[in-house]
Design an enzyme around this catalytic site. Structure first.
Site, PDB file in Angstrom:
ATOM      1  N   GLU A  63       7.757  -6.860  37.281  1.00  0.00           N
ATOM      2  CA  GLU A  63       8.781  -6.480  38.265  1.00  0.00           C
ATOM      3  C   GLU A  63      10.171  -6.517  37.649  1.00  0.00           C
ATOM      4  O   GLU A  63      10.500  -7.465  36.914  1.00  0.00           O
ATOM      5  CB  GLU A  63       8.774  -7.435  39.471  1.00  0.00           C
ATOM      6  CG  GLU A  63       7.686  -7.147  40.473  1.00  0.00           C
ATOM      7  CD  GLU A  63       6.460  -8.002  40.238  1.00  0.00           C
ATOM      8  OE1 GLU A  63       6.241  -8.421  39.081  1.00  0.00           O
ATOM      9  OE2 GLU A  63       5.738  -8.248  41.220  1.00  0.00           O
ATOM     10  N   THR A  84       6.171  14.759  39.175  1.00  0.00           N
ATOM     11  CA  THR A  84       4.964  14.014  38.827  1.00  0.00           C
ATOM     12  C   THR A  84       4.744  14.247  37.336  1.00  0.00           C
ATOM     13  O   THR A  84       5.303  15.171  36.746  1.00  0.00           O
ATOM     14  CB  THR A  84       3.739  14.504  39.622  1.00  0.00           C
ATOM     15  OG1 THR A  84       3.661  15.916  39.531  1.00  0.00           O
ATOM     16  CG2 THR A  84       3.823  14.080  41.079  1.00  0.00           C
ATOM     17  N   LYS A 105       0.851  17.067  35.961  1.00  0.00           N
ATOM     18  CA  LYS A 105       0.523  18.489  36.172  1.00  0.00           C
ATOM     19  C   LYS A 105       0.785  19.249  34.865  1.00  0.00           C
ATOM     20  O   LYS A 105       0.161  18.946  33.863  1.00  0.00           O
ATOM     21  CB  LYS A 105       1.317  19.019  37.366  1.00  0.00           C
ATOM     22  CG  LYS A 105       0.971  18.287  38.677  1.00  0.00           C
ATOM     23  CD  LYS A 105       1.636  18.912  39.878  1.00  0.00           C
ATOM     24  CE  LYS A 105       1.191  18.281  41.185  1.00  0.00           C
ATOM     25  NZ  LYS A 105       1.989  17.133  41.599  1.00  0.00           N
ATOM     26  N   ARG A 109      -1.414  10.246  35.779  1.00  0.00           N
ATOM     27  CA  ARG A 109      -0.971  10.283  37.180  1.00  0.00           C
ATOM     28  C   ARG A 109       0.233   9.371  37.330  1.00  0.00           C
ATOM     29  O   ARG A 109       0.215   8.221  36.912  1.00  0.00           O
ATOM     30  CB  ARG A 109      -2.076   9.792  38.108  1.00  0.00           C
ATOM     31  CG  ARG A 109      -3.045  10.851  38.249  1.00  0.00           C
ATOM     32  CD  ARG A 109      -4.059  10.831  39.266  1.00  0.00           C
ATOM     33  NE  ARG A 109      -4.615  12.142  39.067  1.00  0.00           N
ATOM     34  CZ  ARG A 109      -4.337  13.195  39.783  1.00  0.00           C
ATOM     35  NH1 ARG A 109      -3.597  13.106  40.850  1.00  0.00           N
ATOM     36  NH2 ARG A 109      -4.840  14.369  39.473  1.00  0.00           N
ATOM     37  N   TYR A 116       2.120  -7.940  34.765  1.00  0.00           N
ATOM     38  CA  TYR A 116       3.096  -7.748  35.846  1.00  0.00           C
ATOM     39  C   TYR A 116       4.502  -7.711  35.244  1.00  0.00           C
ATOM     40  O   TYR A 116       4.816  -8.526  34.373  1.00  0.00           O
ATOM     41  CB  TYR A 116       3.019  -8.897  36.853  1.00  0.00           C
ATOM     42  CG  TYR A 116       2.361  -8.494  38.152  1.00  0.00           C
ATOM     43  CD1 TYR A 116       2.832  -7.398  38.872  1.00  0.00           C
ATOM     44  CD2 TYR A 116       1.276  -9.204  38.666  1.00  0.00           C
ATOM     45  CE1 TYR A 116       2.238  -7.022  40.054  1.00  0.00           C
ATOM     46  CE2 TYR A 116       0.674  -8.829  39.853  1.00  0.00           C
ATOM     47  CZ  TYR A 116       1.162  -7.728  40.552  1.00  0.00           C
ATOM     48  OH  TYR A 116       0.582  -7.352  41.727  1.00  0.00           O
TER      49      TYR A 116
END
Ligand code: DSN
Length: 415
Positions: A54, A224, A227, A233, A52
């Site tokens: 943040e 993104t 592609k 992703r 994690y």
């Protein structure tokens, strides 16, 4: 492949292997898909998923950040270098959250925004009335010229002068032509609008210098990463320094919690690959292949929206072939050729069974296919569409497709 999953979880394993077979034995023409490298796969499937983090590098809320900070900074620096951007945020989970974060950062709810209509090639996040973008903001939408199939810049200017939008969004998900970034910027400046470019489809071509970049002109650019850019992703947001704080705040804590550092590592690896000279060759070949495929389809009587392509993407209107998009997609699926049914501008049919198909060349180019293979693909599409319900026809094409694919291995797949 996947030996541990094989022994531990045969249910998941079976479908993963079947999908690996589908990806390597068939021809992938969905223009938003690609094959990532083994290195990108390794980063994306790594132990970084355990962490994690943040916040942003150097300013996190939990301990143990010394390694992810290095990785996230690498992704940021490479994204900035690749696109010549002043600021990069590499944390967006994917394209829709990235677009939402941009709106959240720079607009107030209810503000007027201009975007391309979904049925003319825009994305759901560009103001589709039932989507969050269309509900939270007052989108007015421009379209393509019915004669040329290209974005009508006179209409864009007329609408901008009439509606005085706070932001103009340029970019697409199903549009075959390049975007006139400079012209969009001039129109936006005339009405005092912010400019936002969604280059999700063409980012790899822009990074590979095969298409012009909006980065020098636009306030904010997003893409993104999975592609044409050939990463995992996810998404990134690039912007001018003066919007950096607002964008970062909107991504975290505005919209997202813990960033996916495994995906960020995979983005860093993909950007490293895109910075290499061979990526320029790839980007050029994607365009060459798309141009060649489009010409070969036209020779066989296919009607293409805008009569061709400048990019990696082709949109064919099958009305004159008397085969609806859904049947075309299904029949091609049977042969191992994957593409998607798609509406064409001013389509009289429903989006569930529209008049067109959308196809593109990023994935086949990654496999090393060139113009000669594009000719074969056009021939197969033609043969399938000409006799879409003939099982024997589909079986023959499938065999030929598999034979070709066996000569072009897919990165990351060893069966
Ligand atoms: N689903 C993507 C595409 O296929 O273009 C856009 O979000």
């Amino acid at each position: 492949m996947y030996e541990t999953i094989k022994s531990q979880d045969p249910g998941v394993y079976g479908s993963m292997i079947a999908e690996a077979k589908r990806q390597s034995e068939g021809i992938e023409l969905i223009p938003s898909e690609n094959y990532v490298s083994q290195a990108v796969l390794e980063a994306n499937g790594s132990i970084l998923t355990n962490k994690y983090s943040e916040g942003y590098p150097g300013k996190r809320y939990y301990g143990g950040q010394e390694n992810v900070d290095v990785i996230e900074n690498l992704a940021i620096d490479r994204a900035k270098q690749l696109f010549g951007a002043e600021h990069a945020n590499v944390q967006p989970y994917s394209g829709s959250p990235a677009n939402t974060a941009i709106y959240f950062a720079l607009l107030e709810f209810g503000d007027t925004v201009m975007g391309l209509r979904l049925d003319h090639g825009g994305h759901i996040t560009h103001g589709l009335p039932i989507a969050f973008s269309g509900r939270a903001y007052h989108f007015v939408q421009y379209g393509v010229n019915p004669e040329t199939g290209t974005i009508d810049m006179d209409e864009v200017r007329k609408m901008a002068l009439e509606h005085k939008p706070k932001m103009i969004v340029a970019g697409f998900t199903a549009y075959p032509r390049d975007i006139e970034w400079k012209k969009f910027k001039e129109i936006a400046d005339e009405v005092g609008a912010l400019t936002m470019a969604d280059i999700s489809h063409t980012a790899g071509l822009i990074a590979g210098k095969a298409l012009e970049s909006p980065v020098p002109y636009f306030d904010v650019v997003m893409t993104t990463t999975h592609k044409t850019l050939r990463g995992p992703r996810g998404a990134i947001i690039l912007c001018k320094e003066k919007y950096a704080k607002a964008i970062d705040k909107a991504v975290f804590p505005g919209l997202q919690g813990g960033p996916h550092e495994h995906a960020i590592a995979a983005k860093a690896v993909a950007f490293g690959e895109a910075l290499k000279p061979e990526f320029k060759e790839y980007a050029m070949q994607v365009r060459k292949n798309a141009y060649h495929l489009a010409e070969e389809m036209k020779k066989r009587g296919f009607k293409l929206v805008s009569d061709g392509t400048d990019t990696h993407l082709i949109l064919a209107d099958l009305t004159s072939r008397n085969v609806p998009g859904k049947l075309a997609q299904q029949a091609l699926d049977e042969t191992g050729i994957t593409l998607n049914k798609n509406t064409v501008p001013n389509d009289p049919r429903s989006p569930f069974d529209p008049s067109g198909i959308r196809l593109g060349t990023p994935a086949v180019t990654t496999r090393g296919m060139k113009e000669a293979e594009m000719e074969k693909i056009a021939e197969w599409i033609d043969r399938v569409i000409a006799d879409a319900e003939n099982t024997a026809n589909l079986k023959t094409v499938k065999k030929e497709v598999e034979e070709l694919c066996s000569k072009f291995p897919v990165p990351g797949i060893k069966l």
